[in-house]
Scaffold this motif. Structure first.
Motif, PDB file in Angstrom:
ATOM      1  N   ARG A   6      55.620  30.973  40.425  1.00  0.00           N
ATOM      2  CA  ARG A   6      56.741  30.892  39.480  1.00  0.00           C
ATOM      3  C   ARG A   6      56.626  29.632  38.615  1.00  0.00           C
ATOM      4  O   ARG A   6      56.912  29.669  37.434  1.00  0.00           O
ATOM      5  CB  ARG A   6      58.073  30.840  40.236  1.00  0.00           C
ATOM      6  CG  ARG A   6      58.461  32.175  40.808  1.00  0.00           C
ATOM      7  CD  ARG A   6      59.745  32.069  41.607  1.00  0.00           C
ATOM      8  NE  ARG A   6      60.148  33.405  42.029  1.00  0.00           N
ATOM      9  CZ  ARG A   6      60.872  34.232  41.282  1.00  0.00           C
ATOM     10  NH1 ARG A   6      61.315  33.872  40.085  1.00  0.00           N
ATOM     11  NH2 ARG A   6      61.182  35.426  41.739  1.00  0.00           N
ATOM     12  N   HIS A   7      56.192  28.542  39.247  1.00  0.00           N
ATOM     13  CA  HIS A   7      56.115  27.269  38.529  1.00  0.00           C
ATOM     14  C   HIS A   7      54.686  26.763  38.500  1.00  0.00           C
ATOM     15  O   HIS A   7      53.872  27.140  39.329  1.00  0.00           O
ATOM     16  CB  HIS A   7      57.011  26.220  39.203  1.00  0.00           C
ATOM     17  CG  HIS A   7      58.391  26.716  39.468  1.00  0.00           C
ATOM     18  ND1 HIS A   7      59.298  26.939  38.450  1.00  0.00           N
ATOM     19  CD2 HIS A   7      59.003  27.075  40.621  1.00  0.00           C
ATOM     20  CE1 HIS A   7      60.420  27.406  38.975  1.00  0.00           C
ATOM     21  NE2 HIS A   7      60.268  27.505  40.287  1.00  0.00           N
ATOM     22  N   GLU A  37      57.781  39.633  27.629  1.00  0.00           N
ATOM     23  CA  GLU A  37      59.103  39.106  27.278  1.00  0.00           C
ATOM     24  C   GLU A  37      60.209  39.975  27.846  1.00  0.00           C
ATOM     25  O   GLU A  37      61.253  39.477  28.266  1.00  0.00           O
ATOM     26  CB  GLU A  37      59.242  39.011  25.756  1.00  0.00           C
ATOM     27  CG  GLU A  37      58.515  37.795  25.215  1.00  0.00           C
ATOM     28  CD  GLU A  37      58.423  37.785  23.693  1.00  0.00           C
ATOM     29  OE1 GLU A  37      58.860  38.766  23.036  1.00  0.00           O
ATOM     30  OE2 GLU A  37      57.889  36.793  23.170  1.00  0.00           O
ATOM     31  N   ASP A  92      56.788  30.076  34.595  1.00  0.00           N
ATOM     32  CA  ASP A  92      57.647  29.249  33.737  1.00  0.00           C
ATOM     33  C   ASP A  92      56.884  28.559  32.602  1.00  0.00           C
ATOM     34  O   ASP A  92      57.467  28.203  31.586  1.00  0.00           O
ATOM     35  CB  ASP A  92      58.485  28.249  34.560  1.00  0.00           C
ATOM     36  CG  ASP A  92      57.627  27.237  35.293  1.00  0.00           C
ATOM     37  OD1 ASP A  92      56.378  27.346  35.232  1.00  0.00           O
ATOM     38  OD2 ASP A  92      58.196  26.339  35.946  1.00  0.00           O
ATOM     39  N   SER A  93      55.544  28.426  32.752  1.00  0.00           N
ATOM     40  CA  SER A  93      54.799  27.817  31.651  1.00  0.00           C
ATOM     41  C   SER A  93      54.295  28.860  30.647  1.00  0.00           C
ATOM     42  O   SER A  93      53.749  28.517  29.599  1.00  0.00           O
ATOM     43  CB  SER A  93      53.642  26.963  32.190  1.00  0.00           C
ATOM     44  OG  SER A  93      52.799  27.758  32.991  1.00  0.00           O
ATOM     45  N   ASP A 152      55.699  30.545  28.342  1.00  0.00           N
ATOM     46  CA  ASP A 152      56.970  30.661  27.617  1.00  0.00           C
ATOM     47  C   ASP A 152      56.793  30.993  26.141  1.00  0.00           C
ATOM     48  O   ASP A 152      57.732  30.919  25.367  1.00  0.00           O
ATOM     49  CB  ASP A 152      57.778  29.367  27.789  1.00  0.00           C
ATOM     50  CG  ASP A 152      56.939  28.147  27.461  1.00  0.00           C
ATOM     51  OD1 ASP A 152      55.761  28.329  27.041  1.00  0.00           O
ATOM     52  OD2 ASP A 152      57.431  27.024  27.622  1.00  0.00           O
ATOM     53  N   SER A 153      55.568  31.366  25.749  1.00  0.00           N
ATOM     54  CA  SER A 153      55.367  31.760  24.350  1.00  0.00           C
ATOM     55  C   SER A 153      54.302  32.847  24.302  1.00  0.00           C
ATOM     56  O   SER A 153      53.465  32.946  25.207  1.00  0.00           O
ATOM     57  CB  SER A 153      54.889  30.556  23.539  1.00  0.00           C
ATOM     58  OG  SER A 153      53.569  30.213  23.954  1.00  0.00           O
TER      59      SER A 153
END
Ligand code: FAD
Ligand code: 8R5
Length: 448
Positions: free
Chosen positions: A237-238, A275, A244-245, A247-248
């Motif tokens: 997840r992190h 997305e 979480d990284s 994000d684009s």
């Protein structure tokens, strides 16, 4: 005295199979399901459209007379197709031959088929009824419907097959300590779709479970009948890489281009799906108790949700149904059946919970490890030489019905034998097969 009635919460996989089994024996059974009837509105699963069916689940369907109907709509997966980082692929068969395979099936179709058969056998289904709470002293259940009206109904015995976020479990928790423990993984998953080629053909080998192992994470894909695949990315997840990284759109593209260059071209809607689709949780649920005398029992994910890496959640839930139906038929007293079910099943569900976690490691990185490959090769040779006694743990889980705990115990013995035989060798040239035979004879009884 009126005939005892069983009330089931949840018309998912376990609830609808159990209702079918009970109805087939002439037991009065009602099922309450929060969702609308999938036969009218299509399946509103919101969950992966396909899943792997193995021998335990297949055996349960066979017993209920549904094996043919289900397999007619399944895709055979003979083994793993491993796509390594350099872009090459290698196929690893799961079993000895085509009698030892996994089946990719459509969740919604399977669920609908079970509901249809259960209703035809006499089970009564109530859709659009969400369990709100239960009063075990008064033997009363409360539901809210589509119209938000509260409804009450009395019950004799209630079985919670309402999944990992079970409401019946929460209600039970209020009156007895279930000893609940949840172990969440630091990883999550996201579903993506590999469409078929324009002519409806599969874009990669259809009869395999595709796997792109990358050490700390992996991508898998299971085939659908229509030529598409459902792919799932498992990732922390992190961190980097981590959900979480990502994000684009550029970050998502970059990860797939760098790590999954052979999968990226198969995923035309990668960025928009990324997305749109949520990150799913991965956790194991352990309870010390599953029942309240003869009044209530939890089964399936409601009692023992596991991580997905051995593809056994549904298979195990179906095995629960077979065992519970057998015990309810054998004991006039429901409390005895529920207690015996809990005592017999708990060691097995604990075992598959831990073996499922282990298979994540095997899938995501051990497949590229040299020693691991040698051990697998040796395991296959020993299994060929001693087919009655030495059955790979993977096969015991997927293709046999020996208890999960017993499969785990025999697996540990076999692992010690393999490790001792291989020692520090870097090939199989000097393996002492007669020493192996001796140990196998003395440490492993023939499988039933
Ligand atoms: P579910 O099938 O989840 O059914 C629960 C039902 O209860 C649902 O219909 C729900 O709507 C209903 N419900 C919930 N709350 C209430 C309420 N308050 N009132 C009334 N009804 C309620 N397992 C495998 O063996 N092989 C696989 O390949 C595999 N793939 C999977 C892929 C994904 C994406 C996921 C999420 C799981 C997968 N599993 C797989 C696991 C499998 O889906 C579960 O173990 C299985 O569905 C458990 O069955 P169940 O009946 O206990 O729960
Ligand atoms: N579940 C599966 C296997 C074992 C495959 C092997 C693994 C997706 C959320 Cl991760 C996974 C297996 O050892 O080669 N059989 O079936 C199903 C799996 O994941 C499912 C599709 C999944 C929950 C997302």
């Amino acid at each position: 005295m009126p005939e005892h009635e069983i009330t089931v919460i949840g018309a998912g996989l376990a609830g609808s199979l159990l209702a079918l089994q009970l109805a087939q024996r002439g037991v009065r059974v009602r099922v309450f399901e929060r969702r609308p009837d999938p036969r009218n509105v299509g399946y509103l699963g919101g969950r992966s459209i396909n899943m792997a069916l193995a021998e335990r689940g297949l055996h349960a369907l066979r017993g209920a007379g549904l094996e043919r109907e289900v397999l007619d709509h399944a895709v055979m997966m003979r083994g793993r197709m491993v796509h390594d980082a350099s872009g090459s692929e290698r196929f690893f068969r799961y079993g000895r031959d085509d009698s030892e395979v996994l089946w990719s099936i459509h969740r919604g179709r399977l669920n609908t088929c079970l509901i249809q058969a259960a209703e035809a056998s006499g089970a009564a289904f109530h859709f659009g009824c969400m369990l709100e709470s239960a009063d075990f002293a008064r033997r009363e259940l409360r539901f809210t419907g589509d119209d938000a009206q509260l409804r009450r109904t009395a019950f004799d015995s209630v079985i919670g097959a309402d999944g990992a976020n079970s409401t019946l479990r929460v209600a039970l928790q209020r009156v007895i300590d279930l000893g609940e423990r949840v172990e969440s993984m630091a990883h999550g998953y996201k579903e993506l779709r590999i469409p078929s080629a324009p002519n409806g053909a599969f874009r990669v080998e259809p009869h395999a479970l595709h796997l792109w192992p990358r050490g700390g994470f992996m991508l898998i894909a299971l085939p659908n009948l229509d030529g598409s695949f459902t792919a799932t990315l498992f990732l922390p997840r992190h961190g980097a890489p981590g959900f979480d990284s990502l994000d684009s759109p550029a970050a998502v593209r970059a990860l797939f281009d760098a790590e999954f260059p052979t999968a990226a071209p198969l995923l035309p809607d990668l960025v928009s799906e990324f997305e749109r689709n949520p990150v799913g949780p991965l956790a194991t649920l352990y309870l010390q108790r599953w029942h309240l005398d003869g009044r209530a029992l939890l089964i399936g994910d409601a009692a023992h949700a596991i991580v997905p890496f051995h593809g056994q959640g549904m298979n195990c839930a179906f095995e629960d149904c077979v065992e519970l139906d057998r015990l309810l038929a054998a004991h006039a007293d429901t409390a005895t059946a529920f207690a015996e079910f809990s005592a017999r099943r708990k060691p097995d569900t604990d075992a598959i919970a831990s073996m499922a976690i282990e298979n994540y490691v095997e899938m995501r990185d051990a497949v590229v490890d040299e020693r691991f490959a040698l051990l697998k090769q040796l395991e296959r040779s020993l299994a060929g030489l001693h087919p009655e006694r030495f059955v790979p743990r993977y096969s015991m889980i997927m293709f046999r019905r020996i208890g999960y705990a017993e499969a785990q115990r025999r697996g540990q013995i076999q692992q010690r034998i393999l490790d001792d035989l291989l020692g520090n060798a870097s090939d199989l040239d000097a393996i002492d097969y007669s020493a192996a035979a001796q140990r196998i004879e003395s440490e492993l009884d023939p499988l039933p």
